[in-house]
Design an enzyme around this catalytic site. Structure first.
Site, PDB file in Angstrom:
ATOM      1  N   ASP A   4      36.807   2.417 -48.982  1.00  0.00           N
ATOM      2  CA  ASP A   4      36.767   0.970 -49.198  1.00  0.00           C
ATOM      3  C   ASP A   4      35.362   0.392 -49.030  1.00  0.00           C
ATOM      4  OD1 ASP A   4      36.892   1.447 -46.425  1.00  0.00           O
ATOM      5  OD2 ASP A   4      37.551  -0.598 -46.051  1.00  0.00           O
ATOM      6  N   LYS A   9      31.451  -4.567 -41.971  1.00  0.00           N
ATOM      7  CA  LYS A   9      30.402  -3.569 -42.118  1.00  0.00           C
ATOM      8  C   LYS A   9      30.264  -3.269 -43.605  1.00  0.00           C
ATOM      9  CE  LYS A   9      33.563   0.156 -40.642  1.00  0.00           C
ATOM     10  NZ  LYS A   9      34.705  -0.390 -39.922  1.00  0.00           N
ATOM     11  N   ASP A  36      32.623   5.291 -47.602  1.00  0.00           N
ATOM     12  CA  ASP A  36      34.036   5.664 -47.520  1.00  0.00           C
ATOM     13  C   ASP A  36      34.825   4.960 -48.624  1.00  0.00           C
ATOM     14  OD1 ASP A  36      34.163   3.064 -46.484  1.00  0.00           O
ATOM     15  OD2 ASP A  36      35.691   3.567 -44.999  1.00  0.00           O
ATOM     16  N   SER A  92      41.195   2.390 -45.470  1.00  0.00           N
ATOM     17  CA  SER A  92      39.785   2.690 -45.245  1.00  0.00           C
ATOM     18  C   SER A  92      39.444   4.143 -45.559  1.00  0.00           C
ATOM     19  CB  SER A  92      39.413   2.303 -43.821  1.00  0.00           C
ATOM     20  OG  SER A  92      38.022   2.254 -43.696  1.00  0.00           O
ATOM     21  N   HIS A  93      38.914   4.855 -44.558  1.00  0.00           N
ATOM     22  CA  HIS A  93      38.439   6.222 -44.779  1.00  0.00           C
ATOM     23  C   HIS A  93      39.570   7.241 -44.671  1.00  0.00           C
ATOM     24  CE1 HIS A  93      38.599   5.109 -40.645  1.00  0.00           C
ATOM     25  NE2 HIS A  93      38.820   6.386 -40.376  1.00  0.00           N
ATOM     26  N   ASP A 125      33.056   0.295 -46.562  1.00  0.00           N
ATOM     27  CA  ASP A 125      32.438  -0.325 -45.390  1.00  0.00           C
ATOM     28  C   ASP A 125      31.705   0.675 -44.497  1.00  0.00           C
ATOM     29  OD1 ASP A 125      34.803   0.767 -44.518  1.00  0.00           O
ATOM     30  OD2 ASP A 125      35.529  -1.026 -43.479  1.00  0.00           O
ATOM     31  N   ARG A 126      31.943   1.970 -44.701  1.00  0.00           N
ATOM     32  CA  ARG A 126      31.199   2.957 -43.901  1.00  0.00           C
ATOM     33  C   ARG A 126      30.111   3.611 -44.732  1.00  0.00           C
ATOM     34  NH1 ARG A 126      35.099   6.234 -39.855  1.00  0.00           N
ATOM     35  NH2 ARG A 126      36.251   4.432 -39.097  1.00  0.00           N
TER      36      ARG A 126
HETATM   37  C1  VG1 Z   1      37.770   3.475 -35.958  1.00  0.00           C
HETATM   38  C2  VG1 Z   1      36.330   3.460 -35.490  1.00  0.00           C
HETATM   39  C3  VG1 Z   1      35.836   2.027 -35.394  1.00  0.00           C
HETATM   40  C4  VG1 Z   1      36.034   1.320 -36.740  1.00  0.00           C
HETATM   41  C5  VG1 Z   1      37.476   1.428 -37.169  1.00  0.00           C
HETATM   42  C6  VG1 Z   1      37.730   0.841 -38.543  1.00  0.00           C
HETATM   43  O1  VG1 Z   1      38.585   2.840 -35.005  1.00  0.00           O
HETATM   44  O2  VG1 Z   1      36.207   4.111 -34.255  1.00  0.00           O
HETATM   45  O3  VG1 Z   1      34.481   2.046 -35.009  1.00  0.00           O
HETATM   46  O4  VG1 Z   1      35.679  -0.038 -36.646  1.00  0.00           O
HETATM   47  O5  VG1 Z   1      37.868   2.804 -37.208  1.00  0.00           O
HETATM   48  O6  VG1 Z   1      36.906   1.405 -39.499  1.00  0.00           O
HETATM   49  P1  VG1 Z   1      39.478   3.631 -33.924  1.00  0.00           P
HETATM   50  O7  VG1 Z   1      40.249   2.575 -33.215  1.00  0.00           O
HETATM   51  O8  VG1 Z   1      40.317   4.616 -34.710  1.00  0.00           O
HETATM   52  O9  VG1 Z   1      38.496   4.382 -33.070  1.00  0.00           O
HETATM   53  V1  VG1 Z   1      37.399   1.430 -41.145  1.00  0.00           V
HETATM   54  O10 VG1 Z   1      36.149   2.047 -42.019  1.00  0.00           O
HETATM   55  O11 VG1 Z   1      38.811   2.197 -40.971  1.00  0.00           O
HETATM   56  O12 VG1 Z   1      37.750  -0.224 -41.496  1.00  0.00           O
HETATM   57 CO    CO Z   2      36.390   1.773 -44.353  1.00  0.00          CO
END
Ligand code: VG1
Ligand code: CO
Length: 551
Positions: free
Chosen positions: A288, A386, A286, A122-123, A290-291
């Protein structure tokens, strides 16, 4: 291609393949330096799927693609080979192996695949010294739920072998089909399924007219996968001028940047959007896709407000919602702006634990269709993830439909509903033992904290959040400590489930103000922030520490 030789490869299990908030996410070197690390995890997913007596792999479609980060192609080939060896009927691979998380969700749903692997952390940063990850999404297009990932983990603890079809030669640089043994490999267009769902929601002509009228925007792909999507949708289909999309080419190490669209990691876009000559609208996604982060001219739209505004205006500005919204949902630490809009619209606002997977059941049951998280995640039931581009197209629809600038939209929103001043303060790379001790200490004190004074305010409620899924009736416990103060403000804390080094403590602060809507956030939250440090006794647990990231 002739049937390949299927090998049963012996392997030894790992003890750390528990998927977190969203997928198995580790340092890249964990995947490269531990023999068969990827294969063990993938075979564990396959073995989990096979436990369902109704599943026959030869009749199933499986998808695999990723955000282009380092290892994307190697792992994609590994998965295709293993899927062939495990006897899947068809494997879908996007052209060049590139696909965003929400687009993968659309593919799974449109093509009725059993599920799909998204190769991304992801990010999180990428490259050899960065992070790699594997997300598995299930048949509804959403992230695998807790009971599924738990089974995968249990199987991974004792896995003894995996199946492989060896090195398979096939190219993915154009849409085509191959047959390898009994398995069909389809190299698919990464846009088409996704575009189909967007066309059902948005009025493309209206957005096109906006650009024709000279509206200027900038979209920052942050060298992740969404650059190619933004070019396809914004520049090619909707007529935004060429060059609208910056940092558009997916790079294996994202050009060395941290592809997380927030004010700190994307100061590049902040500088552009806060300048006098800033375009009318700005957005970033981000790695991938989704953000999302949203800007008006010299104005940042906080994610908690963004989802509230989209909900409030969806009915009049977004054709997909012309019949109304069934309900909305936000993760527990996300600010309560959405609750106020829901109340005004007379719809339910659900509160769920952090992570998009909890929204899926609500959407499948038709209980809600717009959701959001404070971590720059917004989306609807068009897919089960998302969706950064969905947020951008929603804002473009709002601007086109209302004839107002993002600034006018947000000021009107705060004037009508008041404003939740909101901040998340992260303390990264903490000693996990110390972090866990903080939580066990606080847990033991929750009862006595009620009624206590905290810098002049009373704690009216202190508890640990647990969630009863209204659809499945599953209970998810220990999802964050919550402290509610008598002036309506909240302090919430939890440990991250996506970090790859040490523990990350997140503190979420929210303070509502009905009238003072244009104040500085950190000024407004100063007192609450020091209250949180005292309440949680951070110096006692960690010595003197400061947040490493404030968003
Ligand atoms: C974080 C965020 C959460 C989000 C998750 C995955 O999780 O707080 O809101 O859904 O990342 O996002 P955590 O457990 O580190 O707080 V992504 O864009 O990595 O799929
Ligand atoms: Co992401």
């Amino acid at each position: 291609m002739n049937a390949p030789e299927i090998k049963k490869v012996p392997t030894t299990p790992y003890q750390d393949q528990h998927p977190g908030t969203s997928g198995l996410r580790k340092k890249t070197r964990v995947f490269t330096d531990n023999p068969h690390y990827t294969e063990n995890f993938i075979q564990s997913v396959f073995n989990t799927l096979r436990q369902d007596p109704n599943v026959e792999f030869s009749k199933e479609i499986l998808a695999v693609g990723g955000d282009g980060r380092y290892l994307n192609h190697e792992v994609m080939h590994t998965i295709v080979s293993m899927a062939v060896a495990n006897g899947f009927g068809e494997i879908l691979v996007p052209k060049d192996g590139l696909i965003s998380t929400p687009a993968m969700s659309a593919v799974i749903r449109q093509r009725k695949a059993i599920g799909g692997f998204i190769l991304t952390a992801s990010h999180n940063p990428g490259g050899q010294d960065g992070d790699f990850g594997i997300k598995y999404n299930v048949t509804n297009g959403g992230p695998a739920p807790e009971n599924f990932t738990q089974k995968v983990y249990e199987i991974s603890l004792s896995i003894g072998h995996y199946l492989s079809a060896g090195d398979l030669e096939f190219s993915i640089d154009k849409e085509t089909e191959y047959k390898i043994g009994d398995t069909k490999i389809s190299v698919i267009n990464p846009f088409s399924d996704y575009q189909k769902v967007f066309e059902e929601i948005f009025d493309f002509n209206k957005i096109e007219d906006l650009f024709k009228g000279g509206f200027r925007m900038i979209f920052d792909g942050m060298n992740g996968v969404t650059g190619i999507y933004a070019q396809h949708f914004l520049e090619q289909l909707l007529g935004a001028r060429e060059g609208t999309v910056i940092r558009a080419k997916p790079l294996a190490d994202f050009g060395g940047i941290h592809p997380d669209p927030n004010l700190v990691y994307n100061s590049y876009l902040v500088d552009i959007m806060m300048a006098e000559d800033a375009p009318d609208f700005g957005a970033a996604n981000d790695a991938d896709g989704d953000r999302n982060m949203i800007f008006g001219h010299k104005l940042f739209v906080p994610p908690g407000d963004s989802v509230a505004i989209i909900t409030d205006m969806a009915n009049t500005c977004i054709p997909g919602f012309k019949d109304g919204i069934s309900g909305v949902a936000r993760s527990m630490p996300t600010c309560t702006a959405l609750d106020r809009v829901a109340k005004n619209l007379g719809i339910e606002c659900f509160e769920t634990p952090t992570g998009w997977k909890y929204f899926g059941n609500l959407m499948d049951a038709g209980l809600c269709n717009i959701c959001g998280e404070e971590s720059f995640g917004t989306g609807s039931d068009h897919v089960r993830e998302k969706d950064g581009l969905w947020a951008v197209l929603s804002w473009l629809s709002i601007i086109a439909g209302s004839g107002k600038s993002p600034r006018e939209v947000i000021i009107e929103h705060w004037s009508k509903y008041g404003r939740s001043y909101y901040e998340r303060r992260d303390y990264e790379e903490l000693d996990p033992e110390k972090a866990n001790r903080l939580f066990s200490d606080m847990r033991g004190k929750l009862n006595e904290l009620k009624g206590k004074n905290l810098s002049g305010r009373e704690i009216v409620r202190a508890d640990e959040y647990s969630y009863l899924d209204p659809v499945t009736k599953d209970i998810t416990e220990r999802q964050g400590l919550r402290f509610f103060l008598d002036d309506g403000s909240r302090i919430i804390t939890r440990l991250s489930g996506t970090g790859t080094k040490g523990a990350t403590l997140r503190i979420y602060l929210e303070q509502y103000d009905a009238k003072n809507i244009e104040q500085n956030t950190s000024e407004m939250l100063k007192r609450l922030s020091s209250s949180a440090v005292n309440l949680l006794e951070l110096p006692k647990h960690f010595g003197s520490i400061e947040p490493t990231l404030i968003t």
